[in-house]
Structure formats: C-alpha cells, structure tokens
Design a protein around this motif. Structure first.
Motif, short mmCIF file in Angstrom:
data_model
loop_
_atom_site.label_atom_id
_atom_site.label_comp_id
_atom_site.label_asym_id
_atom_site.label_seq_id
_atom_site.Cartn_x
_atom_site.Cartn_y
_atom_site.Cartn_z
N UNK A 108 0.83 -1.21 0.00
CA UNK A 108 0.00 0.00 0.00
C UNK A 108 0.86 1.26 0.00
N UNK A 109 1.97 1.22 0.74
CA UNK A 109 2.87 2.38 0.76
C UNK A 109 3.44 2.66 -0.62
N UNK A 110 3.81 1.61 -1.34
CA UNK A 110 4.35 1.81 -2.69
C UNK A 110 3.31 2.45 -3.60
N UNK A 111 2.05 2.01 -3.49
CA UNK A 111 1.00 2.61 -4.31
C UNK A 111 0.89 4.11 -4.06
N UNK A 112 0.88 4.49 -2.78
CA UNK A 112 0.71 5.91 -2.44
C UNK A 112 1.94 6.74 -2.79
N UNK A 113 3.13 6.16 -2.63
CA UNK A 113 4.35 6.87 -3.02
C UNK A 113 4.36 7.12 -4.53
N UNK A 144 4.87 11.83 2.28
CA UNK A 144 5.57 10.57 2.55
C UNK A 144 5.11 9.97 3.88
N UNK A 145 5.03 10.80 4.92
CA UNK A 145 4.61 10.29 6.24
C UNK A 145 3.18 9.79 6.21
N UNK A 146 2.30 10.52 5.50
CA UNK A 146 0.91 10.09 5.39
C UNK A 146 0.80 8.75 4.65
N UNK A 147 1.64 8.55 3.65
CA UNK A 147 1.63 7.28 2.90
C UNK A 147 1.97 6.11 3.82
#
Length: 299
Positions: A108-113, A144-147
């Motif tokens: 999920x982090x990669x998607x948002x980044x 970045x922090x929100x992701x």
C-alpha cells in the motif's frame, strides 16, 4: 472458538512444487535477483543521500520507493529461498500473520508513493513557476509520512479482521509466503467480510491511485504537446517515462492479482504474479530509474 475449532500454531508453505533439481536452480536464480534488488535500490538510495544535486522532491520520493522495495522483497524472498532448499517448510502462525501485515503495508505504501511521484511530475511540468512553492519540503514530508501511516493503519485493519477468525485447518498454504488470500483459506468461518474489505481496499489503494496517476499524466501529455521546442518535449517526456514504466508494472500485476476473478487464475499463476511484484518489480525499479532518469543516471 468452540467445538473442534482450535488455534493453529504453525503452517506449511507449499511454495513451488517442482522437482529438487529445479528447486536448486530457482533458489540460485532468485538469490541473484534478490541480491540485485538490494544492491540496486541500495545504490540509488545512497546516491540520493550523498549527491546534493539529487536533493529534489522527485528523488526524495524515489528514496522512499527504494526503501519500500528493499523492505518488500526482504519480507517475502528470504523465507522463500529457505523453503526451496529445505524440506521442512513450516512457519509459526504468528510470524506468518506478521509477514501478511508487513506485505500489505509495504504494498500500500508503494501505491501511495507512486501517486505522490506522479503529482510531483504534474506540478513540475504543468506549473513549473510554482513548483518550488507547491512541492516544498514540508509538503513532501507530509505526503511521505501520510503514505506510511495510512498504509500501516489499513494493514492493521486487515490483521484485526484476520485475528477474529477461527483457524482449524488445513495447515497448508499453497503459496511461497503468507499471502492474505491464501491465509484466509485456512479459516473455518465465513470470510466474506474479509473479502469485502480486501476488495474495498483495492478500490482505494489500486483503482483510486491509478485513476489519479492517469489523470495527472493525461494533463502532463497535453502540456508536453504544447511545448514548442523538440528538446523541451524530449526532456519533459524523459522525466515521466521511467515513472510510467514503474506504475504500469506494479499496478498492472496487482490489479490482475486481486481484482480479476479468481477462477481465471489458478494458484500456480497467482504465485507467478506474486513473484512478479514481490521480486521482479523491486529489482527492475532502480534499473528503470537509472536508465530513464537523466538526473539519477548522471549522478
């Protein structure tokens, strides 16, 4: 958990069910890929940290992408390599659930980044005069922090929904790691709520971000076509082509895996798809950015 329902303590990862000679070959091949994944992303991360010319918003997000890719691969691949050379393929259930949680969080982090990177390219090309103001370091840090935080919370929701289920067998997972859909097959209760939450998460984490990326690049394409000089067009396109390659590889394989009807994808094909975005995509990302991004290639 009444009756015959008991909490299982360990499970067996069936992995790739091939003959021993092919298992040794796959172990060697995947070990090379994993080494290149760590080396490539580590070099990109190191160059960005050490070269002041790369202290830009785009490279800031690229450094987070490198961290995610190294973490993502390290969560799944070492256990897979051990199972290829070891006949005892069991894993305790608690570490199995932890692997599921981390795998979901990193994905999920990669998607948002990737969405943040597409927004950065949109601002850089469509609003170049306001780029420094819009993409300030404060904004980049917040994105970045929100992701990371949103992805962790979303994965925690999936983990809590899994923990509410009774698990009474079978004690075998037909996968090379504790992938969430395979883990749910161990439950001896109704998993429709889990399946619904997975689909909803895919809509918000895959379809939604992909639509944002496509909208951004549609506007970028229109802006590029308005550029008069051929050199300007080539420079603008080169800054976006590498990101488009990464977006296509990651979102394409993930959407096929989790949003296409499962009956069309036998379990062995699901393993290949999982292997693609667990190992191949993290390995290809630094190569794509090194070859297609002029700044990173120059550094």
């Amino acid at each position: 958990m009444g009756g015959n329902q008991t909490w299982i303590t360990q499970v067996t990862l069936l992995g790739f069910q091939v003959d021993p000679a092919l298992q040794c070959f796959l172990c060697g091949l995947f070990s090379v890929f994993y080494t290149f994944t760590l080396l490539g992303n580590g070099i990109v991360l190191g160059i960005i940290c050490l070269d002041p010319r790369l202290h830009t918003p785009m490279c800031f997000f690229l450094s987070h992408l490198a961290i995610v890719d190294m973490s993502y691969a390290s969560n799944n691949v070492p256990n897979m390599l051990a199972n290829l050379v070891n006949q005892r393929r069991t894993i305790s259930f608690v570490p199995c659930l932890m692997q599921t949680f981390l795998y979901l969080a990193f994905a999920a982090t990669e998607c948002l980044i990737l969405v943040a990177m597409s927004y950065d390219r949109y601002v850089a090309i469509c609003h170049p005069l306001h780029y420094a103001v819009i993409m300030s370091w404060r904004v980049c840090t917040i994105l970045a922090a929100a992701s990371w935080m949103f992805s962790s919370l979303l994965s925690l929701v999936h983990l809590v929904l899994i923990l509410r289920l009774p698990f009474c067998g079978p004690h075998e997972i037909n996968h090379f790691f504790c992938e969430i859909l395979s883990v749910l097959k161990l439950a001896c209760a109704d998993t429709r709520l889990n399946q619904l939450c997975i689909f909803a998460a895919c809509v918000f984490i895959l379809v939604g971000p992909l639509c944002c990326v496509l909208v951004s690049y549609t506007r970028i394409l229109l802006a590029i076509l308005r550029i008069q000089s051929g050199e300007g067009r080539r420079k603008a396109f080169s800054t976006c082509s590498s990101h488009l390659c990464v977006v296509g590889l990651f979102f394409g394989s993930a959407i096929v895996m989790y949003m296409a009807p499962q009956s069309r994808h036998p379990e062995e094909q699901q393993k290949i798809l999982s292997l693609f975005y667990s190992l191949f995509n993290p390995m290809l990302n630094p190569l794509i950015y090194s070859l297609r991004n002029a700044e990173v290639k120059g550094a």
